[in-house]
Write a protein that holds these residues in place. Structure first.
Motif, PDB file in Angstrom:
ATOM      1  N   PRO A  49      18.293  63.285 -60.249  1.00  0.00           N
ATOM      2  CA  PRO A  49      17.692  63.231 -58.643  1.00  0.00           C
ATOM      3  C   PRO A  49      17.962  65.009 -58.057  1.00  0.00           C
ATOM      4  CG  PRO A  49      18.964  61.641 -60.137  1.00  0.00           C
ATOM      5  CD  PRO A  49      19.098  62.560 -61.176  1.00  0.00           C
ATOM      6  N   PRO A  50      18.803  65.673 -57.883  1.00  0.00           N
ATOM      7  CA  PRO A  50      19.280  66.710 -57.132  1.00  0.00           C
ATOM      8  C   PRO A  50      17.633  67.647 -57.831  1.00  0.00           C
ATOM      9  CG  PRO A  50      20.771  66.377 -58.372  1.00  0.00           C
ATOM     10  CD  PRO A  50      20.425  65.220 -58.307  1.00  0.00           C
ATOM     11  N   THR A  51      17.826  67.621 -58.900  1.00  0.00           N
ATOM     12  CA  THR A  51      16.715  68.469 -58.905  1.00  0.00           C
ATOM     13  C   THR A  51      15.103  68.085 -58.241  1.00  0.00           C
ATOM     14  OG1 THR A  51      17.847  69.688 -60.543  1.00  0.00           O
ATOM     15  CG2 THR A  51      15.280  69.986 -60.877  1.00  0.00           C
ATOM     16  N   SER A  52      15.051  66.580 -58.616  1.00  0.00           N
ATOM     17  CA  SER A  52      13.479  66.426 -57.887  1.00  0.00           C
ATOM     18  C   SER A  52      13.462  66.542 -56.563  1.00  0.00           C
ATOM     19  CB  SER A  52      13.858  65.083 -58.410  1.00  0.00           C
ATOM     20  OG  SER A  52      13.927  65.142 -60.098  1.00  0.00           O
ATOM     21  N   ALA A  53      14.942  66.242 -55.939  1.00  0.00           N
ATOM     22  CA  ALA A  53      14.794  66.504 -53.582  1.00  0.00           C
ATOM     23  C   ALA A  53      14.429  67.825 -53.816  1.00  0.00           C
ATOM     24  CB  ALA A  53      16.187  65.895 -53.721  1.00  0.00           C
ATOM     25  N   GLY A  54      14.564  68.495 -54.590  1.00  0.00           N
ATOM     26  CA  GLY A  54      14.536  70.134 -54.286  1.00  0.00           C
ATOM     27  C   GLY A  54      13.344  70.602 -54.728  1.00  0.00           C
ATOM     28  N   ILE A  55      12.207  69.941 -55.506  1.00  0.00           N
ATOM     29  CA  ILE A  55      11.063  70.086 -56.109  1.00  0.00           C
ATOM     30  C   ILE A  55      10.391  69.140 -54.491  1.00  0.00           C
ATOM     31  CG2 ILE A  55       9.520  69.658 -57.144  1.00  0.00           C
ATOM     32  CD1 ILE A  55      11.624  70.349 -59.495  1.00  0.00           C
ATOM     33  N   TRP A  56      10.743  68.292 -54.470  1.00  0.00           N
ATOM     34  CA  TRP A  56       9.966  67.498 -53.462  1.00  0.00           C
ATOM     35  C   TRP A  56      10.691  67.393 -51.924  1.00  0.00           C
ATOM     36  CZ3 TRP A  56      11.305  65.289 -48.703  1.00  0.00           C
ATOM     37  CH2 TRP A  56      10.636  64.671 -48.112  1.00  0.00           C
ATOM     38  N   MET A  57      11.243  69.204 -51.791  1.00  0.00           N
ATOM     39  CA  MET A  57      11.327  69.366 -50.438  1.00  0.00           C
ATOM     40  C   MET A  57      10.536  70.290 -50.294  1.00  0.00           C
ATOM     41  SD  MET A  57      15.756  69.516 -49.476  1.00  0.00           S
ATOM     42  CE  MET A  57      15.513  69.734 -47.930  1.00  0.00           C
ATOM     43  N   ILE A  58      10.502  71.364 -51.318  1.00  0.00           N
ATOM     44  CA  ILE A  58       9.731  73.019 -51.113  1.00  0.00           C
ATOM     45  C   ILE A  58       7.962  72.148 -51.448  1.00  0.00           C
ATOM     46  CG2 ILE A  58       8.949  74.695 -52.952  1.00  0.00           C
ATOM     47  CD1 ILE A  58      11.708  74.471 -53.860  1.00  0.00           C
ATOM     48  N   LEU A  59       7.823  71.157 -52.224  1.00  0.00           N
ATOM     49  CA  LEU A  59       6.175  70.796 -51.715  1.00  0.00           C
ATOM     50  C   LEU A  59       5.896  70.160 -50.459  1.00  0.00           C
ATOM     51  CD1 LEU A  59       6.211  68.986 -55.154  1.00  0.00           C
ATOM     52  CD2 LEU A  59       4.417  71.637 -54.664  1.00  0.00           C
TER      53      LEU A  59
END
Length: 137
Positions: A49-59
């Motif tokens: 979840p935190p890795t996915s959230a970081g990727i989502w924020m970048i995108l």
């Protein structure tokens, strides 16, 4: 992406990386026990979840930057067209730069590109100023 968003992405990736490292270490361990499998599952559940959230924020930040750039280009185009209409097809580089809120070099490049596209003529004054004459018909 502003400073705090970058910090947030870094924290999210750090947390995610730590848990996913635990998962990887547990999975690669020879002679796994039930505790190792449980640790791997927990690391996976807490790391994704935190890795996915970081990727989502970048995108999302990249998408917002593209939208902002497109909006800026539309504003410059609108300013160009309004000036063409108001000045009967004649635009001076410095006037366009001031009106479009662009650096002089960017305004000149934009007008040069538009002059090629629209087959415009230009006049150069004694002091080196350029005035573009665009056909309106």
């Amino acid at each position: 992406m502003n400073f705090w968003q970058k910090i947030s992405v870094g924290v999210l990736f750090t947390i995610g990386f730590m848990f996913l490292t635990v998962t990887t270490a547990s999975v690669l361990k020879p002679n796994q026990t039930e505790k190792d499998r449980s640790t791997a599952l927990g690391g996976l559940l807490l790391g994704v979840p935190p890795t996915s959230a970081g990727i989502w924020m970048i995108l999302d930040a990249r998408r917002q930057a593209r939208v902002k750039q497109k909006h800026s280009l539309l504003q410059v185009e609108s300013t160009f067209l309004q000036m063409l209409k108001a000045n009967a097809g004649s635009i001076a580089t410095i006037d366009f730069a001031l009106e479009a809120k662009l650096p002089l070099a960017e305004a000149r490049q934009y007008l040069d590109r538009k002059a090629r596209e629209l087959n415009a003529d230009f006049d150069v004054s004694e002091n080196g100023g350029v005035k573009y004459r665009f056909p309106l018909s």
